[in-house]
Design a protein around this motif. Sequence first.
Motif, mmCIF file in Angstrom:
data_model
loop_
_atom_site.group_PDB
_atom_site.id
_atom_site.type_symbol
_atom_site.label_atom_id
_atom_site.label_comp_id
_atom_site.label_asym_id
_atom_site.label_seq_id
_atom_site.Cartn_x
_atom_site.Cartn_y
_atom_site.Cartn_z
ATOM 1 N N ALA A 199 0.841 -1.193 0.000
ATOM 2 C CA ALA A 199 0.000 0.000 0.000
ATOM 3 C C ALA A 199 0.878 1.245 0.000
ATOM 4 O O ALA A 199 0.650 2.200 -0.750
ATOM 5 C CB ALA A 199 -0.925 -0.014 1.216
ATOM 6 N N SER A 200 1.906 1.214 0.817
ATOM 7 C CA SER A 200 2.783 2.373 0.952
ATOM 8 C C SER A 200 3.553 2.665 -0.332
ATOM 9 O O SER A 200 3.735 3.812 -0.703
ATOM 10 C CB SER A 200 3.737 2.117 2.124
ATOM 11 N N CYS A 201 4.007 1.617 -1.024
ATOM 12 C CA CYS A 201 4.861 1.810 -2.195
ATOM 13 C C CYS A 201 4.098 2.124 -3.467
ATOM 14 O O CYS A 201 4.644 2.736 -4.378
ATOM 15 C CB CYS A 201 5.722 0.577 -2.445
ATOM 16 N N TYR A 202 2.859 1.681 -3.581
ATOM 17 C CA TYR A 202 2.172 1.785 -4.870
ATOM 18 C C TYR A 202 0.953 2.698 -4.878
ATOM 19 O O TYR A 202 0.362 2.908 -5.913
ATOM 20 C CB TYR A 202 1.750 0.387 -5.361
ATOM 21 N N SER A 203 0.540 3.211 -3.706
ATOM 22 C CA SER A 203 -0.710 3.971 -3.694
ATOM 23 C C SER A 203 -0.476 5.458 -3.849
ATOM 24 O O SER A 203 0.587 5.978 -3.513
ATOM 25 C CB SER A 203 -1.451 3.762 -2.366
ATOM 26 N N ASP A 204 -1.510 6.145 -4.319
ATOM 27 C CA ASP A 204 -1.530 7.595 -4.268
ATOM 28 C C ASP A 204 -2.231 8.055 -3.002
ATOM 29 O O ASP A 204 -1.966 9.127 -2.486
ATOM 30 C CB ASP A 204 -2.288 8.153 -5.481
ATOM 31 N N LEU A 205 -3.177 7.210 -2.566
ATOM 32 C CA LEU A 205 -3.997 7.589 -1.425
ATOM 33 C C LEU A 205 -4.206 6.363 -0.552
ATOM 34 O O LEU A 205 -4.413 5.265 -1.073
ATOM 35 C CB LEU A 205 -5.358 8.110 -1.926
ATOM 36 N N ILE A 206 -4.124 6.524 0.754
ATOM 37 C CA ILE A 206 -4.406 5.415 1.663
ATOM 38 C C ILE A 206 -5.557 5.815 2.575
ATOM 39 O O ILE A 206 -5.609 6.935 3.081
ATOM 40 C CB ILE A 206 -3.160 5.049 2.510
#
Lengths: 252, 320
Positions: A199-206
Amino acid sequence: MIEVSNVTKSYGGSEVVRGVTSSLPANGVTSIIGPNGAGKSTFLSMISRLLPMSSGQVTVDGMDILTADGDAMAKKLSILRQDNHLTARLTVRDLVAFGRYPHSKGRPTSEDLAHVERSISYLGLDNLTHRFLDELSGGQRQRAFIAMVLCQDTKYVLLDEPLNNLDMKHAVAMMQLFRRAADELSKSVVLVLHDINFASCYSDLIIAMRDGKLVRQGAPAEIVTTANIQEVFDLEARVEIVEGRSIVHFYL
Amino acid sequence: MKYFLLACLGVFALGVLSLFIGVSDVTPMTLLDPATSTHAFEMLMVSRVPRTLALVLAGAALSVAGLIMQMLVRNRFVEPSTAGTVESASLGLLVVMLLAPGLPVILKMLVAAAFAMAGTAVFLGILRRVPLRSEFIVPLIGLMLGGVIEAGTNFFAFRYDLLQSINAYMIGDFSAILRGRYELLWISFGLTCVAYVAADRFTVAGLGQDFTTNLGLDYRKVMALGMVIVSLVTATVVVTCGVIPFLGLVVPNIVRLVIGDHLRRTLPWVALLGAALVIACDIVARLVIAPYEIPIGTIMGVIGSGLFLYFLLRRRGYGE
C-alpha cells in the motif's frame, strides 16, 4: 469521483461500518487498510452495490449507485470480491471474455476480442487460456478473475484483496499492473490490501479504517508512520524510509 | 460445428430407427407394398411419428431444464426431479383431478406449472436458510422436499381413489402418445429456444450473484426467467408423458465434463444428447419384453441412478 456520504452497515444491533464519509479520486491507486474486522470489505461491497447499505449514499461520477441503471454502472465500475468460488466449469478465456459482457452482450466484436487478448497477456495467462478454472491453482485462478475484471475496462476498478494466493513475484507484477492502469489508462484502482508495504509503495492515497470507522486518509507518506500504525493496528512497528518510501518493519 | 452436425445426423438416424419399432407392422417394406401401405402409413402418422417427436421434444427440453437449474442453483446435482419441482407439478395435477377434472389439458399444464414454480421457490427458500457445507446437501434437501410433497400427494390420491391416475403421471411412459396427444410438447421446444437466446445470462448467473451484479445484470430477473422456463417445461412433460427421472441430471453432467459450462456452446449439445438418450431408452423399453413395453421412466431410473452414483463418487479435479 466516488462520493461516499455517511455510509453505515449494521447487522442486528451491531454496526460494522459506521458513518463513513469520503471521496475516492477519479484517477490513481487508492488502498484501504486496517485490521481484521475493520469493515474494509463491507465498505468496498457497499460502494460497489453488491451489498445494500443500512443508510447513507454513494455516487459514482454523480450517478447514485442504488438507482443508476445496472448496465451503465457495469461499464463504469467493476468489482472483484475475495474468495470467489466458482462451480461453473469455464475456461480461462471464456471467463475473461465474460468481462466484456456489459459491452458485448455475448456477441463480442473484434474490439471486444482485442480487449480479451490484452487482459490475458497482461496477466501472463497466455498458456492457460483453454484450461478449465477448476484445473488451475489458486494463484492462477486469482489472476484469471483479475483479467476478467480488467477486461471489463471500467474507469473504476475495485478489488478486495487482489494479492490473495499470489506469490511474491506475481504480487509485485500485479501491483505494477495497477500502477500502470492508473498512470497510462488514467483509471481509478481501489484496493483492500493487507500488506501495508505494498500500500505504501504503490498507492496515491491510503484510507485507514478501524472498528467500522474511517480513521485516516491521506498520501502514503502522511499515513504510514509509527504513530498511525500504533493507532490503526494496535501494533508497535518501526517505519524506515527506503528509496523514498515508508517501509514498516513489524516482523521482529 | 462439424461434430455437432454429425451428431445431429446420428440422432436423426436413431429417430428413424425408433419409427420402425413396435407391435404393428410398420417397416419400409410394408410402407412401399401397395397392399399394406395405407394402413402402415396411417400407423406411422398417427402413432409412430408423434411418439418419436414426443421423445425428441421431451428429452431435449428436460435436459436443458436440468442444465438451467444446475447453473442457477450452482450445484451439479439438481434437476427438476431432485428439487421438488416434479413432485409439485404432480401435486398440481392431483388438485386439478379433485377440484376441476374437466379442465382442458393446457390449463391442467398451467396449474401444474404454477405448482412446480411454487415448489421450486420453496426449495430455493430452504437453500437460502440452510448453511450449505457440502454440495451434496443441496440434492438431499431437494429429494427430501420432493419426498414430503409426494407423500402428501399419495395420501390424498389414496383417500380419493386417484392413486392409479396419479401414478400414470409419476412414471414416464410414451406408449399412450398419439397424434393429438403430444402437441403440448411443442411449448417446451419453444421454451428451449428461449433458453438458448438467454444462454449467456444463465452462464453469468452461474458465476454467482456478485459477478452477475458486477456485469450489470439483474440477478433476480435472470433467476425468475430460469425458474419459469424450468417449471413450464417440467409441467408440459409431466402432463403429456410423465416423469423421466435423472435425465436433466445425467445429460448436462456428461456434456459438462467434455466441453464445460459455457451455455451458448453447451446448450445445443445438451438438447441433442437428451433427445438421443430418451430415444435410446424408449427403444430399449419397447424391445426387452416385446410385444409388451416397460415404461421409459423405469429404464431411465435404472440407467440414470447408476450414472448419478458415478458422478457423486467421481473424484474431483485438481485444485478443488
